[in-house]
Motif scaffolding. Structure first.
Motif, mmCIF file in Angstrom:
data_model
loop_
_atom_site.group_PDB
_atom_site.id
_atom_site.type_symbol
_atom_site.label_atom_id
_atom_site.label_comp_id
_atom_site.label_asym_id
_atom_site.label_seq_id
_atom_site.Cartn_x
_atom_site.Cartn_y
_atom_site.Cartn_z
ATOM 1 N N GLU A 29 76.925 -18.073 -63.516
ATOM 2 C CA GLU A 29 75.751 -19.112 -63.573
ATOM 3 C C GLU A 29 75.785 -19.940 -61.844
ATOM 4 O OE1 GLU A 29 78.651 -21.433 -66.414
ATOM 5 O OE2 GLU A 29 79.614 -22.986 -64.770
ATOM 6 N N GLY A 30 74.434 -21.035 -62.103
ATOM 7 C CA GLY A 30 74.967 -21.216 -60.730
ATOM 8 C C GLY A 30 73.874 -22.435 -60.229
ATOM 9 N N LEU A 31 73.298 -22.631 -58.843
ATOM 10 C CA LEU A 31 71.671 -23.281 -58.391
ATOM 11 C C LEU A 31 70.961 -22.404 -58.848
ATOM 12 C CD1 LEU A 31 74.097 -25.552 -56.461
ATOM 13 C CD2 LEU A 31 72.801 -26.235 -59.237
ATOM 14 N N TYR A 32 69.726 -22.718 -58.611
ATOM 15 C CA TYR A 32 68.736 -22.154 -58.114
ATOM 16 C C TYR A 32 67.629 -23.079 -57.594
ATOM 17 C CZ TYR A 32 63.829 -20.337 -58.109
ATOM 18 O OH TYR A 32 62.342 -19.929 -58.192
ATOM 19 N N ASP A 33 67.077 -22.874 -56.473
ATOM 20 C CA ASP A 33 65.720 -23.931 -56.021
ATOM 21 C C ASP A 33 64.760 -23.987 -55.745
ATOM 22 O OD1 ASP A 33 64.707 -25.899 -53.852
ATOM 23 O OD2 ASP A 33 66.532 -25.355 -52.820
ATOM 24 N N SER A 34 64.256 -24.565 -56.302
ATOM 25 C CA SER A 34 62.621 -23.836 -56.745
ATOM 26 C C SER A 34 61.779 -23.434 -55.003
ATOM 27 C CB SER A 34 62.293 -24.532 -57.960
ATOM 28 O OG SER A 34 61.931 -25.658 -57.423
ATOM 29 N N LYS A 35 62.478 -24.735 -54.255
ATOM 30 C CA LYS A 35 61.562 -24.552 -53.477
ATOM 31 C C LYS A 35 61.817 -23.241 -52.260
ATOM 32 C CE LYS A 35 60.907 -29.737 -53.265
ATOM 33 N NZ LYS A 35 61.073 -30.807 -52.710
ATOM 34 N N SER A 36 62.375 -23.174 -51.938
ATOM 35 C CA SER A 36 63.433 -22.042 -51.270
ATOM 36 C C SER A 36 62.746 -20.538 -52.086
ATOM 37 C CB SER A 36 64.237 -22.183 -50.663
ATOM 38 O OG SER A 36 65.277 -22.160 -51.410
ATOM 39 N N GLY A 37 62.918 -20.703 -53.336
ATOM 40 C CA GLY A 37 63.339 -19.056 -53.980
ATOM 41 C C GLY A 37 64.767 -19.238 -54.054
ATOM 42 N N HIS A 38 65.725 -19.440 -52.985
ATOM 43 C CA HIS A 38 67.129 -18.969 -53.500
ATOM 44 C C HIS A 38 68.338 -19.260 -54.913
ATOM 45 C CE1 HIS A 38 70.540 -17.208 -51.449
ATOM 46 N NE2 HIS A 38 71.034 -18.424 -51.407
ATOM 47 N N TYR A 45 57.186 -20.498 -54.585
ATOM 48 C CA TYR A 45 58.078 -20.045 -56.170
ATOM 49 C C TYR A 45 58.102 -20.607 -56.947
ATOM 50 C CZ TYR A 45 59.761 -19.022 -50.782
ATOM 51 O OH TYR A 45 59.970 -18.786 -49.968
ATOM 52 N N PRO A 46 59.150 -19.154 -57.876
ATOM 53 C CA PRO A 46 58.894 -19.218 -59.345
ATOM 54 C C PRO A 46 59.485 -20.063 -59.746
ATOM 55 C CG PRO A 46 59.446 -16.994 -58.876
ATOM 56 C CD PRO A 46 59.666 -17.841 -57.803
ATOM 57 N N ASN A 47 59.258 -21.052 -61.127
ATOM 58 C CA ASN A 47 59.999 -22.385 -61.356
ATOM 59 C C ASN A 47 60.983 -21.582 -62.347
ATOM 60 O OD1 ASN A 47 59.090 -22.101 -64.061
ATOM 61 N ND2 ASN A 47 57.329 -22.537 -63.427
ATOM 62 N N GLY A 48 62.038 -22.364 -62.868
ATOM 63 C CA GLY A 48 63.309 -21.620 -63.379
ATOM 64 C C GLY A 48 62.498 -21.317 -65.259
ATOM 65 N N GLN A 49 62.459 -21.661 -65.817
ATOM 66 C CA GLN A 49 61.659 -21.285 -66.961
ATOM 67 C C GLN A 49 60.860 -20.859 -66.753
ATOM 68 O OE1 GLN A 49 62.726 -21.520 -69.644
ATOM 69 N NE2 GLN A 49 64.506 -22.993 -69.982
ATOM 70 N N SER A 50 60.098 -20.017 -65.443
ATOM 71 C CA SER A 50 58.950 -18.763 -65.910
ATOM 72 C C SER A 50 59.499 -17.641 -65.836
ATOM 73 C CB SER A 50 58.302 -18.916 -63.890
ATOM 74 O OG SER A 50 57.541 -17.795 -63.861
ATOM 75 N N SER A 51 58.497 -16.612 -66.427
ATOM 76 C CA SER A 51 59.063 -15.329 -67.437
ATOM 77 C C SER A 51 59.061 -14.784 -65.397
ATOM 78 C CB SER A 51 57.650 -15.054 -67.640
ATOM 79 O OG SER A 51 56.791 -15.014 -66.903
ATOM 80 N N ASP A 52 58.366 -15.259 -64.293
ATOM 81 C CA ASP A 52 59.071 -14.494 -62.771
ATOM 82 C C ASP A 52 60.462 -14.164 -62.801
ATOM 83 O OD1 ASP A 52 56.629 -13.536 -62.861
ATOM 84 O OD2 ASP A 52 55.675 -15.687 -61.607
ATOM 85 N N GLN A 104 58.282 -32.550 -66.665
ATOM 86 C CA GLN A 104 59.339 -33.122 -67.147
ATOM 87 C C GLN A 104 60.231 -33.571 -66.083
ATOM 88 O OE1 GLN A 104 59.073 -33.299 -71.589
ATOM 89 N NE2 GLN A 104 57.379 -33.312 -71.844
ATOM 90 N N ASN A 105 60.614 -32.463 -65.677
ATOM 91 C CA ASN A 105 61.376 -32.240 -64.856
ATOM 92 C C ASN A 105 61.662 -31.484 -63.491
ATOM 93 O OD1 ASN A 105 63.846 -33.563 -67.204
ATOM 94 N ND2 ASN A 105 62.267 -31.299 -68.259
ATOM 95 N N PRO A 106 61.312 -32.390 -62.874
ATOM 96 C CA PRO A 106 60.367 -32.136 -61.167
ATOM 97 C C PRO A 106 61.971 -31.897 -60.607
ATOM 98 C CG PRO A 106 60.116 -34.270 -61.966
ATOM 99 C CD PRO A 106 61.045 -34.384 -62.602
ATOM 100 N N LYS A 107 62.924 -31.829 -60.919
ATOM 101 C CA LYS A 107 63.819 -31.510 -60.164
ATOM 102 C C LYS A 107 63.593 -30.112 -59.503
ATOM 103 C CE LYS A 107 67.294 -31.976 -62.776
ATOM 104 N NZ LYS A 107 68.305 -31.757 -63.566
ATOM 105 N N SER A 108 63.732 -29.893 -57.753
ATOM 106 C CA SER A 108 64.041 -28.681 -56.995
ATOM 107 C C SER A 108 64.545 -28.063 -57.119
ATOM 108 C CB SER A 108 64.041 -28.741 -55.673
ATOM 109 O OG SER A 108 64.322 -29.336 -55.030
ATOM 110 N N VAL A 109 66.042 -28.299 -57.524
ATOM 111 C CA VAL A 109 67.342 -27.462 -57.879
ATOM 112 C C VAL A 109 68.080 -28.080 -58.939
ATOM 113 C CG1 VAL A 109 69.686 -27.116 -56.739
ATOM 114 C CG2 VAL A 109 68.097 -27.448 -55.070
ATOM 115 N N GLU A 119 59.354 -28.467 -77.185
ATOM 116 C CA GLU A 119 58.435 -27.921 -75.854
ATOM 117 C C GLU A 119 58.270 -26.983 -75.248
ATOM 118 O OE1 GLU A 119 58.763 -31.249 -73.296
ATOM 119 O OE2 GLU A 119 61.159 -31.242 -73.854
ATOM 120 N N SER A 120 57.719 -26.624 -74.633
ATOM 121 C CA SER A 120 57.028 -24.946 -73.601
ATOM 122 C C SER A 120 57.579 -24.704 -72.722
ATOM 123 C CB SER A 120 55.590 -24.851 -73.223
ATOM 124 O OG SER A 120 55.151 -25.594 -72.716
ATOM 125 N N ARG A 121 58.500 -24.099 -71.488
ATOM 126 C CA ARG A 121 58.795 -24.156 -70.713
ATOM 127 C C ARG A 121 57.446 -25.325 -69.640
ATOM 128 N NH1 ARG A 121 57.663 -18.841 -71.210
ATOM 129 N NH2 ARG A 121 55.795 -17.854 -69.737
#
Length: 941
Positions: free
Chosen positions: A558-567, A466-473, A521-526, A513-515
């Motif tokens: 504002e809220g939480l994004y889980d990059s492992k589930s795309g939710h 799934y897209p990461n938080g800083q992705s243009s997607d 450097q910040n591999p957090k999923s949520v 730094e780029s996204r």
């Protein structure tokens, strides 16, 4: 050749001239060219006649001697006398309905040249004057300004009011200015189509000013007796003096501590050094400011403009910049209005405008401004009471509830018991504006509520990327709808991701730094994330019965994004406008909104869609409750766009190759029958007719459907492909190659028809062709009826009548099903030839192997490609090659059609080798044999 120009006397028309040519036929063509050149030259050098200055002698007497010839008398004149965004007013007659309109207008005056004269203090001025009739309902039309948002996005495709052409009048003026009295008088003529309009301009423009005498009054009057173009008999002008201004009032008020607000907020405000730009530049980028009345207008006066209409409470304020000094002093025209203007520039209406001056307080990190009313006295405008105070600051942090770059307050310096007193008014610019600065931070304040609402809603999805938080997607256009609103278009985009602004690679000169590096450097999923969601509908709508009608909605979340589930799960805030609110015409902030968005996997089959909901967490009986909104995104991922561009280029190439191969194979068949003309009668006319018709129809219909998605198709996407020119070029090539293939097939059909019609001994072969027609035509018609019946059956069950596409489901029309059936007929191209060989039991090599194998290969290749595409590609924007609208394409159909094509190729090979009935039992085979008859033909290839 001689040319004589005769200048007309002053009493005659100045545009007339006489040209005399000697009568010389040999030079007549030169004379015509010369006349044409002189006509153009005369129109270029012609200028309007000088208007007598006598119309101005009673204002500024004309000096005795003109100084134009003395170069030392010229002064820099670009900013000598200037009026910017000045106001003018006159009664204009509408040619459409005969009524009078008074739309918003602006005037611009700029001096081009300034000369000294023999009279002290009197200067000669050459100036340019422009009058612009801006947005006015009916006669001038409406236009809106597109605001700069915090994130750059493709605007949704919703009907927008077109920007109409503005009515502009331009004049070239000449006259004199008396610096001692401030009187200005100039005469001149219009430019362009207004050359016949003559006017006189009179202004009162002092050489120096303060806020109390900073207004410039004047008039513009037409000198024409019959003014049919515009009614310029008397135009009133009001502007602001820009010469030698003295800041007096603001210094006095600052010294007397007349600005008590925001004293203790300096530590949470941005200073000039934090902005990376001047105060004026930052305010200019912030745009329109909204007013929020902090007291009930039923008990406290809210008429701060002093117009006597307490029921009218402006909603917007615009900074119309006059002057911005390097020492932090500013001058503004503060224009007020309502939502009807909804843009950057509000009109300069004297009764809706304050004249102001201000000063930046570096210690308190705020901008203090004094505002004064504009009064009218005997037709002249004057500066009235200066009892309005304003203070502005620039917050150093944003939250979900407060995302304004400029906030402030406006209050009265009078006591409560005074009649001119009004209640305090909070000011804030539009939220989510494009004003990010390096020191501006975002603070997540609703994470506890988000955790409470979203913990049980976060989906656990196995597999997928799934897209990461800083992705243009993460940003996308969307379609929104509920029970009350069928369709509204909008956009959604992150604002702040984790600890930085979204997509911020450079923030006012400070590199970050780029996204991608940041996410590594910040591999957090949520992660914490904030959003802005905005949507608008073509017509006004109500969120509920308690809300006022609106055309657009903007939600800060504002809220939480889980990059492992795309939710994505967020709490949102929205401004609610209700007619039951008693605080002026204010709006309240509703933060009981839950937003959920599910992103599809980057490698999902058929691409998937972004789906979500916007729900109110209030009970249904609450006045601010609204029906849930459903979100459907029609945007695509960046990787999908890249794959699509590559696939489109590949499919365009395959279309060109397929059409080229068709030409080659038909050409080889023509060479085959040229070498063996006796085999022409043994070719099925029905087969050639179907083949020719297959290439004729795309030429007659709109062939662009292969490359452009229909505007009526709900499957449209906001995708920009930079190879539009490449598509158009290849479209032309495909047309040309298709035309060549059709002509070659038509030639083959003509040769076959002629060979059968010329020889009477071929009657039996004609009978075989008729049998093929009688048998195949009912079969084709029957197949069409079956396709129509299946279409009706699918239509009865909507789910079954939808074809899964990359962005959802697409309804197939009857015409689409019939086109697919026509493609199936073309796939079985060799079927008529197989029947023909069967009826005549011929063993002739009528078809060259290169033709029947090659054409079958061309027809089966798209099905093999579709089989590969359906099992390897994850997303498709538009089909150019193997288009499902032109044939039956699916895994089962691809296999069946390929096997059927190979079967027909095998049958043709066996029939031409062993006879047309070779695959039938012996008792069903014909005993008739056809004798080879030499064919004499004069036809040539």
């Amino acid at each position: 050749m001689s040319i004589h120009l005769k200048t007309p006397p002053p009493s005659e028309n100045p545009t007339m001239f006489v040209i005399r040519f000697p009568i010389c036929p040999q030079q007549f063509h030169i004379s015509k060219f010369t006349i044409f050149f002189l006509l153009i030259f005369s129109g270029t050098v012609y200028s309007a006649p000088q208007i007598p200055y006598s119309h101005c002698n009673n204002v500024v007497p004309e000096p005795l001697k003109s100084p134009d010839s003395d170069p030392n008398s010229q002064l820099p004149g670009s900013k000598f006398l200037t009026l910017r965004n000045a106001y003018f007013d006159y009664m204009e007659k509408s040619a459409q309905n005969g009524n009078f309109l008074n739309p918003q207008r602006s005037l611009f005056l700029r001096t081009r040249k300034v000369y000294r004269t023999k009279t002290d203090g009197v200067l000669k001025i050459d100036a340019f004057l422009r009058l612009t009739g801006a947005q006015g309902r009916g006669y001038f039309g409406n236009f809106t300004h597109r605001e700069l948002r915090l994130v750059h996005y493709r605007p949704p495709r919703i009907p927008l009011t077109p920007r109409d052409a503005l009515s502009v009048l331009e004049f070239s003026m000449n006259g004199y200015w008396d610096s001692s009295s401030g009187k200005v008088c100039m005469v001149g003529s219009g430019l362009g189509k207004l050359r016949s309009v003559h006017a006189v301009l009179k202004l009162n423009y002092p050489d120096s000013s303060s806020i109390f005498n900073s207004l410039v009054n004047g008039t513009l009057e037409s000198l024409d007796v019959n003014d049919n173009y515009l009614n310029l008999k008397h135009v009133k002008i009001l502007g602001v003096n820009l010469r030698n201004y003295k800041y007096e009032l603001i210094d006095k008020e600052v010294k007397n501590k007349g600005f008590p607000f925001f004293d203790d907020l300096a530590n949470v405000s941005l200073g000039v050094e934090d902005l990376g730009q001047t105060v004026c530049q930052f305010i200019r980028s912030a745009g329109v400011v909204e007013l929020n009345y902090m007291s009930e207008c039923s008990s406290v006066n809210c008429d701060f403009l002093g117009g006597g209409n307490s029921n009218f409470t402006p909603r917007l304020m615009n900074f119309n910049e006059i002057e911005c000094s390097e020492d932090g002093r500013v001058r503004y025209l503060l224009s007020f209005g309502d939502l009807v203007y909804n843009g950057y520039q509000l009109p300069f209406e004297p009764n809706m405008t304050l004249v102001s001056e201000g000063k930046w307080n570096a210690e308190k990190k705020r901008l203090d401004i004094v505002g004064c009313h504009i009064l009218s006295d005997s037709g002249r405008s004057l500066v009235g009471e200066c009892m309005i105070r304003l203070s502005f600051r620039f917050p150093a942090r944003w939250t979900v509830r407060e995302r304004s770059a400029v906030v402030g307050e406006m209050w009265s310096s009078r006591n409560v018991n005074k009649s001119s007193y009004f209640g305090r008014i909070a000011l804030a610019n539009r939220k989510n504006k494009n004003v990010k600065v390096a020191r501006l931070k975002y603070e997540f304040t609703e994470i506890e509520n988000v955790t409470r609402w979203c913990t049980n809603r976060m989906q656990k999805v196995k597999g997928g990327t799934y897209p990461n938080g800083q992705s243009s997607d993460m940003r996308f256009d969307m379609m929104v709808g509920n029970k009350n609103i069928k369709e509204a278009w909008g956009y959604s985009s992150p604002l702040y991701v984790d600890d930085r602004f979204y997509r911020a690679s450079v923030v006012f000169g400070r590199e970050v730094e780029s996204r991608e590096d940041h996410m590594r450097q910040n591999p957090k999923s949520v992660i914490n994330i904030s959003y802005v969601l905005s949507f608008a509908a073509p017509l006004e709508f109500k969120l509920s019965n308690e809300f006022m009608q609106v055309k657009s909605v903007e939600i800060s979340a504002e809220g939480l994004y889980d990059s492992k589930s795309g939710h994505l799960c967020m709490v949102g805030c929205m401004q609610n406008e209700s007619p039951n609110l008693k605080v002026g015409r204010n709006s309240s902030l509703d933060c009981e909104i839950l937003v959920e968005i599910q992103y599809p996997s980057l490698n999902a089959k058929n691409g998937g869609v972004v789906k979500g909901t916007i729900e109110s967490t209030r009970v249904k009986s609450d006045s601010f409750y609204f029906e849930p909104f459903h979100i459907l995104s029609r945007s695509i991922y960046a990787t999908q766009a890249k794959e699509t561009i590559w696939r489109m280029d590949l499919e365009i190439t395959m279309v060109l190759i397929s059409n080229t191969l068709t030409c080659i194979f038909v050409g080889l068949q023509l060479f085959h029958v040229k070498r063996q003309p006796n085999v022409l009668p043994f070719i099925s006319v029905m087969m050639l007719f179907v083949l020719s018709l297959a290439h004729l129809i795309p030429l007659l219909l709109n062939f662009e459907a292969l490359f452009v998605v229909s505007r009526n198709n709900g499957n449209n996407l906001n995708v920009y492909f930079g190879s539009d020119g490449w598509l158009e070029l290849n479209e032309v090539l495909v047309r040309v190659i298709t035309m060549i293939a059709f002509l070659l097939e038509l030639r083959l059909l003509q040769l076959t028809w002629s060979s059968k019609s010329r020889d009477e001994s071929q009657t039996a072969l004609w009978k075989s062709d008729k049998k093929v027609l009688y048998l195949s035509l009912p079969m084709y018609i029957g197949g069409g009826l079956i396709a129509w019946f299946v279409h009706l059956l699918r239509k009865s069950y909507p789910r079954s009548s939808l074809r899964v596409s990359n962005v959802g489901y697409k309804q197939l029309s009857l015409w689409g099903d019939l086109k697919s059936y026509a493609g199936l007929i073309l796939d079985g191209l060799l079927f008529p030839q197989t029947l023909f060989n069967l009826f005549c039991d011929a063993k002739e090599n009528a078809l060259a192997p290169s033709f029947y194998i090659g054409t079958t290969f061309v027809r089966l290749l798209p099905h093999a490609y579709d089989f590969y595409r359906s099992h390897s590609s994850t997303w498709s924007f538009n089909y150019i090659y193997a288009n499902p609208r032109m044939d039956y394409y699916s895994t089962s159909w691809d296999i069946v059609i390929c096997l059927g094509g190979l079967l027909f190729v095998s049958l043709i090979y066996l029939q031409q080798r062993f006879g047309g009935c070779c695959f039938l039992p012996k008792r069903y085979r014909h005993s008739t044999a056809y004798e080879k008859v030499p064919v004499v033909t004069n036809e040539s290839f």
